[in-house]
Design a protein around this motif. Structure first.
Motif, mmCIF file in Angstrom:
data_model
loop_
_atom_site.group_PDB
_atom_site.id
_atom_site.type_symbol
_atom_site.label_atom_id
_atom_site.label_comp_id
_atom_site.label_asym_id
_atom_site.label_seq_id
_atom_site.Cartn_x
_atom_site.Cartn_y
_atom_site.Cartn_z
ATOM 1 N N TYR A 63 -0.949 26.569 -29.640
ATOM 2 C CA TYR A 63 -1.604 27.601 -28.820
ATOM 3 C C TYR A 63 -2.818 27.005 -28.103
ATOM 4 C CZ TYR A 63 -4.362 31.758 -27.693
ATOM 5 O OH TYR A 63 -5.123 32.714 -27.040
ATOM 6 N N GLU B 223 -13.837 29.420 -24.796
ATOM 7 C CA GLU B 223 -12.872 30.505 -24.952
ATOM 8 C C GLU B 223 -11.529 30.125 -24.323
ATOM 9 O OE1 GLU B 223 -12.370 35.277 -24.063
ATOM 10 O OE2 GLU B 223 -14.229 34.270 -23.525
ATOM 11 N N HIS B 224 -10.487 30.531 -25.001
ATOM 12 C CA HIS B 224 -9.128 30.255 -24.524
ATOM 13 C C HIS B 224 -8.775 31.301 -23.462
ATOM 14 C CE1 HIS B 224 -4.812 29.628 -24.586
ATOM 15 N NE2 HIS B 224 -4.939 28.647 -25.468
ATOM 16 N N PHE B 225 -8.100 30.879 -22.395
ATOM 17 C CA PHE B 225 -7.794 31.810 -21.297
ATOM 18 C C PHE B 225 -6.828 32.923 -21.699
ATOM 19 C CE2 PHE B 225 -3.511 30.424 -19.882
ATOM 20 C CZ PHE B 225 -3.388 29.241 -20.590
ATOM 21 N N LEU B 226 -6.155 32.769 -22.855
ATOM 22 C CA LEU B 226 -5.218 33.809 -23.296
ATOM 23 C C LEU B 226 -5.770 34.664 -24.436
ATOM 24 C CD1 LEU B 226 -1.915 31.720 -23.158
ATOM 25 C CD2 LEU B 226 -2.550 33.613 -21.649
ATOM 26 N N ASP B 227 -6.971 34.363 -24.903
ATOM 27 C CA ASP B 227 -7.516 35.089 -26.057
ATOM 28 C C ASP B 227 -7.600 36.593 -25.827
ATOM 29 O OD1 ASP B 227 -7.686 32.954 -27.723
ATOM 30 O OD2 ASP B 227 -9.856 32.651 -27.513
ATOM 31 N N GLN B 228 -7.821 36.989 -24.591
ATOM 32 C CA GLN B 228 -7.952 38.431 -24.315
ATOM 33 C C GLN B 228 -6.624 39.170 -24.449
ATOM 34 O OE1 GLN B 228 -8.647 39.250 -20.002
ATOM 35 N NE2 GLN B 228 -8.380 37.035 -19.785
ATOM 36 N N TYR B 229 -5.517 38.421 -24.508
ATOM 37 C CA TYR B 229 -4.193 39.063 -24.563
ATOM 38 C C TYR B 229 -3.569 39.050 -25.960
ATOM 39 C CZ TYR B 229 -4.677 38.235 -19.559
ATOM 40 O OH TYR B 229 -5.143 38.197 -18.265
ATOM 41 N N VAL B 230 -4.229 38.422 -26.925
ATOM 42 C CA VAL B 230 -3.635 38.311 -28.266
ATOM 43 C C VAL B 230 -4.483 39.069 -29.283
ATOM 44 C CG1 VAL B 230 -2.395 36.146 -27.905
ATOM 45 C CG2 VAL B 230 -4.805 36.080 -28.559
ATOM 46 N N GLU B 231 -3.846 39.405 -30.383
ATOM 47 C CA GLU B 231 -4.530 40.168 -31.426
ATOM 48 C C GLU B 231 -4.274 39.524 -32.781
ATOM 49 O OE1 GLU B 231 -2.816 44.056 -30.986
ATOM 50 O OE2 GLU B 231 -4.548 44.768 -29.835
ATOM 51 N N GLY B 232 -5.098 39.868 -33.741
ATOM 52 C CA GLY B 232 -4.899 39.401 -35.113
ATOM 53 C C GLY B 232 -5.440 38.000 -35.314
ATOM 54 N N GLU B 233 -5.015 37.410 -36.429
ATOM 55 C CA GLU B 233 -5.511 36.091 -36.808
ATOM 56 C C GLU B 233 -4.622 34.995 -36.251
ATOM 57 O OE1 GLU B 233 -8.250 35.230 -38.870
ATOM 58 O OE2 GLU B 233 -8.794 37.294 -38.399
ATOM 59 N N LYS B 234 -5.254 33.921 -35.787
ATOM 60 C CA LYS B 234 -4.496 32.726 -35.458
ATOM 61 C C LYS B 234 -3.969 32.135 -36.750
ATOM 62 C CE LYS B 234 -7.420 30.363 -32.957
ATOM 63 N NZ LYS B 234 -8.060 29.268 -32.192
ATOM 64 N N GLY B 235 -2.814 31.501 -36.702
ATOM 65 C CA GLY B 235 -2.301 30.951 -37.953
ATOM 66 C C GLY B 235 -1.261 29.874 -37.759
ATOM 67 N N PHE B 236 -0.650 29.511 -38.882
ATOM 68 C CA PHE B 236 0.376 28.478 -38.869
ATOM 69 C C PHE B 236 1.425 28.813 -39.921
ATOM 70 C CE2 PHE B 236 2.183 24.517 -40.550
ATOM 71 C CZ PHE B 236 2.803 24.075 -39.402
ATOM 72 N N TYR C 251 0.220 31.600 -31.024
ATOM 73 C CA TYR C 251 -1.077 32.054 -31.572
ATOM 74 C C TYR C 251 -0.962 32.387 -33.060
ATOM 75 C CZ TYR C 251 -5.227 35.017 -32.123
ATOM 76 O OH TYR C 251 -6.412 35.574 -32.549
ATOM 77 N N LYS C 252 0.088 33.104 -33.421
ATOM 78 C CA LYS C 252 0.225 33.557 -34.811
ATOM 79 C C LYS C 252 0.706 32.462 -35.755
ATOM 80 C CE LYS C 252 1.305 38.385 -33.807
ATOM 81 N NZ LYS C 252 2.395 39.362 -33.673
ATOM 82 N N TYR C 253 1.606 31.600 -35.263
ATOM 83 C CA TYR C 253 2.297 30.696 -36.190
ATOM 84 C C TYR C 253 2.178 29.215 -35.871
ATOM 85 C CZ TYR C 253 4.485 35.171 -37.318
ATOM 86 O OH TYR C 253 4.712 36.475 -37.662
#
Lengths: 140, 138
Positions: free
Chosen positions: B43, A3-16, B36-38
């Protein structure tokens, strides 16, 4: 994957998203064309080419000290009108050219800035044997 | 699930008082949430940022030609994410640089080739930074 230490603070889908981004905190424009780890290839005080850690191919760039460029040339001197969006945009290509003009001329800088403006796979390139008769030396 | 916009504080060495208490560097929400998003591989490599801030090997000051200040913390993390779900041992010929504002806000992080004279510093560091303010002795 751990688990990433920041995952609890982000929402939605990871993307590029391969799109230039102005990082206000760092006063730089960043552009990644591929979602992979990069290593910095520093060209000069302003331009860094991102190279793939695995293939060493150029996969984007970072342009630093953007506010210094804007204060020298003015927003109006770097602005373009978007016909599609009907609003004024700052041209990243114009900022890159302005940054290039600030430094000493060299083959390395010229090729790096050209690469940032138009990557080699872009159709705005011509096979070398159609222009150069004998050697690459004639072109530099 | 996210807890809303929260800056992340990470303890690190105070370069102005290396033997004193640790300070808190900030990883701003807008920086890590944008990654995270982009820019998801970037990330993932915030893990390396955390590792370097916890255990830096070099700290440089003066990272820009046209503005004062700013910090660069450099280290050798254990791993690097090279693609979304693919990681590898950190490359032996590279170092990992974390860039911070004068107020210790992280704004960028990237692998750099190591310097020929010092394999714990980024290549050509003498031309790029105003000064080396701290180096690890361990």
């Amino acid at each position: 994957m751990a688990e990433h230490f920041l995952d609890q603070y982000v929402e939605g889908e990871k993307g590029f998203l391969a799109e230039p981004w102005y990082n206000a905190l760092g006063d730089c424009i960043e552009y990644h064309t591929a979602n992979e780890a990069v290593v910095a290839d520093r060209i000069d005080e302003k331009l860094t080419i991102y190279r793939s850690v695995t293939t060493n191919k150029p996969v984007g760039f970072k342009l630093k000290d953007v506010q210094a460029i804007l204060s020298r040339y003015g927003c109006a001197g770097l602005a373009v009108m978007s016909l599609e969006q009907n609003k004024t945009l700052i041209s990243v290509a114009a900022i890159l050219l302005a940054a290039y003009e600030d430094g000493p001329p060299s083959i390395k800088r010229r090729l790096a800035y050209a690469n940032a403006l138009l990557p080699p796979e872009n159709p705005f390139s011509i096979p070398v044997d159609r222009i150069c008769k004998s050697s690459l030396r004639q072109t530099v | 699930m996210g807890q809303g916009p929260v800056n992340y504080n990470q303890e690190t060495i105070d370069p102005t008082n290396p033997n004193g208490p640790r300070i808190e560097a900030i990883i701003p929400y807008y920086i890590y949430s944008r990654a995270y998003k982009y820019d998801s591989v970037k990330y993932e490599n915030l893990r390396a940022v955390k590792e370097v801030l916890e255990n830096p090997k070099r700290i440089f000051w003066g990272i820009r030609a046209y503005s004062e200040g700013g910090w660069c913390y450099v280290g050798k993390p254990t791993e690097l994410y090279i693609k979304e779900n693919e990681k590898t041992d950190f490359p032996p010929n590279m170092v990992f640089a974390v860039y911070l504002t004068e107020k210790y806000e992280v704004f960028d992080w990237i692998s750099e080739y190591m310097d020929e004279e010092d394999n714990l510093s980024p290549k050509n560091w003498r031309e790029r930074y105003r000064s080396l303010v701290w180096l690890s002795t361990s």
